[in-house]
Design an enzyme around this catalytic site. Structure first.
Site, mmCIF file in Angstrom:
data_model
loop_
_atom_site.group_PDB
_atom_site.id
_atom_site.type_symbol
_atom_site.label_atom_id
_atom_site.label_comp_id
_atom_site.label_asym_id
_atom_site.label_seq_id
_atom_site.Cartn_x
_atom_site.Cartn_y
_atom_site.Cartn_z
ATOM 1 N N ARG A 44 0.863 -1.181 0.000
ATOM 2 C CA ARG A 44 0.000 0.000 0.000
ATOM 3 C C ARG A 44 0.895 1.224 0.000
ATOM 4 N NH1 ARG A 44 2.316 1.980 3.833
ATOM 5 N NH2 ARG A 44 0.824 3.674 3.672
ATOM 6 N N GLY A 45 0.256 2.387 -0.147
ATOM 7 C CA GLY A 45 1.027 3.614 -0.329
ATOM 8 C C GLY A 45 1.110 3.869 -1.824
ATOM 9 N N ALA A 46 0.832 5.120 -2.225
ATOM 10 C CA ALA A 46 0.659 5.421 -3.651
ATOM 11 C C ALA A 46 1.847 4.991 -4.519
ATOM 12 C CB ALA A 46 0.345 6.906 -3.819
ATOM 13 N N ARG A 87 -7.459 -0.204 -6.894
ATOM 14 C CA ARG A 87 -7.635 0.915 -5.951
ATOM 15 C C ARG A 87 -7.762 2.205 -6.776
ATOM 16 N NH1 ARG A 87 -4.233 1.242 -0.635
ATOM 17 N NH2 ARG A 87 -6.187 2.139 0.073
ATOM 18 N N GLN A 194 -2.217 2.346 9.893
ATOM 19 C CA GLN A 194 -0.889 2.418 9.262
ATOM 20 C C GLN A 194 0.111 3.137 10.183
ATOM 21 O OE1 GLN A 194 -3.773 3.058 7.742
ATOM 22 N NE2 GLN A 194 -3.734 2.605 5.571
ATOM 23 N N ASP A 235 -1.920 10.836 -2.215
ATOM 24 C CA ASP A 235 -2.304 9.789 -3.166
ATOM 25 C C ASP A 235 -2.622 10.360 -4.537
ATOM 26 O OD1 ASP A 235 -2.906 8.559 -0.387
ATOM 27 O OD2 ASP A 235 -2.746 6.917 -1.837
ATOM 28 N N ASN A 245 -5.389 12.410 0.413
ATOM 29 C CA ASN A 245 -4.476 11.565 1.199
ATOM 30 C C ASN A 245 -5.326 10.814 2.211
ATOM 31 O OD1 ASN A 245 -1.756 10.691 1.828
ATOM 32 N ND2 ASN A 245 -1.971 11.808 3.740
ATOM 33 N N LYS A 246 -4.682 9.997 3.003
ATOM 34 C CA LYS A 246 -5.367 9.120 3.955
ATOM 35 C C LYS A 246 -6.416 9.867 4.779
ATOM 36 C CE LYS A 246 -5.119 5.655 4.270
ATOM 37 N NZ LYS A 246 -6.133 4.797 3.595
HETATM 38 O O1 MRU Z 1 -4.531 3.262 2.042
HETATM 39 P P1 MRU Z 1 -3.040 3.454 1.975
HETATM 40 O O2 MRU Z 1 -2.308 2.905 3.143
HETATM 41 O O3 MRU Z 1 -2.481 2.970 0.655
HETATM 42 O O4 MRU Z 1 -2.857 5.028 1.997
HETATM 43 C C1 MRU Z 1 -1.577 5.561 1.910
HETATM 44 C C2 MRU Z 1 -1.541 7.030 2.075
HETATM 45 O O5 MRU Z 1 -2.546 7.686 2.212
HETATM 46 C C3 MRU Z 1 -0.190 7.672 1.977
HETATM 47 O O6 MRU Z 1 -0.138 8.817 2.758
HETATM 48 C C4 MRU Z 1 0.072 8.067 0.516
HETATM 49 O O7 MRU Z 1 -0.130 6.985 -0.339
HETATM 50 C C5 MRU Z 1 1.431 8.580 0.310
HETATM 51 S S1 MRU Z 1 2.623 7.294 0.482
HETATM 52 C C6 MRU Z 1 4.140 7.857 0.063
#
Ligand code: MRU
Length: 346
Positions: A44-46, A87, A194, A235, A245-246
């Protein structure tokens, strides 16, 4: 730690659902394994899901059995659509898949075997470029971090969320490597945790001081003068600088503004979606109700309760003091200034 690596024709993904209690890599042998790992948030993470999807394309390409370039491309486009569909919010996923497809489309002189090689090469390039761009962001962004800074972050925007080094945590890591004394406050990041599970683990592994707090504690910490700046990842960033973002990021940005605390976003230019003029147009993923009604597989909410579970929110650009990109620190007005740095990079 490595969020993923490619070895002998397979993609190994660090299973982030099991962290920090178990450190285990899952083996992806075909693109469906990669798609599953992304939708279940094992990776996970963009930027990390972008890189994983690029390797997913390589796995998919290797199984396409045809002598026709057109059929090969059609099959690859189909695989790409499936990977993108896992996603919807992080633009890096479609960015990486389209980059691979464009590379194949442009190689008009190549045979199928060579095209398969090309897909893997492009995935490797995306992976390595991501680490380099995070290091650049770190170098630009650390100038915004004063010695002794107490930094609040949200979710995990670190090495785990990227090919390596991290975006928001990359900036913090760069400041730490420069010898600055920093202290990180990691919000737990309900409901997927997270912050609790990943950011604390990653920072502790690197010896960067970190304190865990529940999301609801951030306002009180700010009111007591305990936060010097906030840094988060992204994201997707719309052309006007609105940031998806999250979930919970928007609340922190409003709180930061109210307490006159700088609020920074760290993200590579590949996270900027210039086709969208406003954050209102960013698709927001909604996840399963069980993430709220259950805890570690056990029900904690009444049976039949109605649930709303958006995985991301949108922070309007007026709350953001700067966007730290791999091409430099961008300040408002974002519409012009993001375009300007992107044009310089081209
Ligand atoms: O749902 P996730 O864990 O994939 O969400 C991740 C985030 O929101 C991060 O802040 C974002 O992807 C940036 S990661 C470098």
């Amino acid at each position: 730690m490595r969020s993923m690596y490619w070895e002998d024709g397979r993609l190994y993904i660090l299973d982030q659902v099991r962290l920090p209690l178990e450190v285990e890599y899952i083996v992806c042998q075909d693109y469906q394994d990669v798609a599953g790992a992304i939708s279940q948030m094992k990776v996970r993470g963009a930027p990390a899901i972008g890189a994983a999807a690029a390797y997913g394309m390589a796995l998919g390409a290797s199984t396409v059995n045809t002598g026709s370039r057109d059929v090969f491309l059609e099959e690859l486009e189909k695989i790409g659509r499936e990977l993108i569909g896992t996603r919807p919010t992080a633009v890096n996923l479609q960015w990486a898949v389209n980059r691979v497809l464009d590379r194949v489309r442009a190689a008009t002189d190549k045979e199928i075997a060579a095209l398969k090689e090309l897909v893997l090469q492009e995935a490797d390039t995306i992976f390595l470029e991501d680490i380099a761009s995070n290091q650049k962001m770190g170098a630009y962004g650390e100038s915004l971090v004063p010695d002794g800074a107490r930094i609040l972050t949200h979710c995990n925007a670190g090495a785990l969320a990227t090919a390596g080094f991290g975006t928001a945590l990359g900036v913090i890591r760069a400041a730490h490597q420069k010898g600055k004394k920093v202290h990180v406050y990691a919000g737990e990041t309900r409901p997927f945790m997270q912050g609790t599970r990943l950011t604390t683990w990653e920072l502790m592994s690197d010896g960067i001081p970190v304190t865990l707090l529940a999301d609801s504690m951030a306002g009180y910490l700010m009111a007591k003068g305990g936060v010097d700046l906030v840094i988060v990842g992204a994201d997707r960033i719309a052309g006007n600088g609105d940031v998806a973002n999250k979930i919970g990021t928007y609340s922190l940005a409003v709180l930061a503004k109210s307490h006159q605390i700088p609020f920074y976003v760290a993200a590579p230019l590949s996270t900027v979606d210039f086709s969208l003029l406003s954050g209102d147009d960013i698709p927001i993923e909604e996840r399963a109700a069980e993430e709220l009604t259950h805890f570690r597989g056990k029900r904690i909410a009444p049976e039949g309760v109605d649930v709303w579970n958006p995985a991301f929110d949108v922070t309007p650009h007026r709350f953001i003091d700067a966007i730290i990109t791999d091409a430099g620190v961008v300040r408002p007005p974002y519409l012009d200034n993001l375009k300007q740095v992107a044009a310089k990079e081209d």
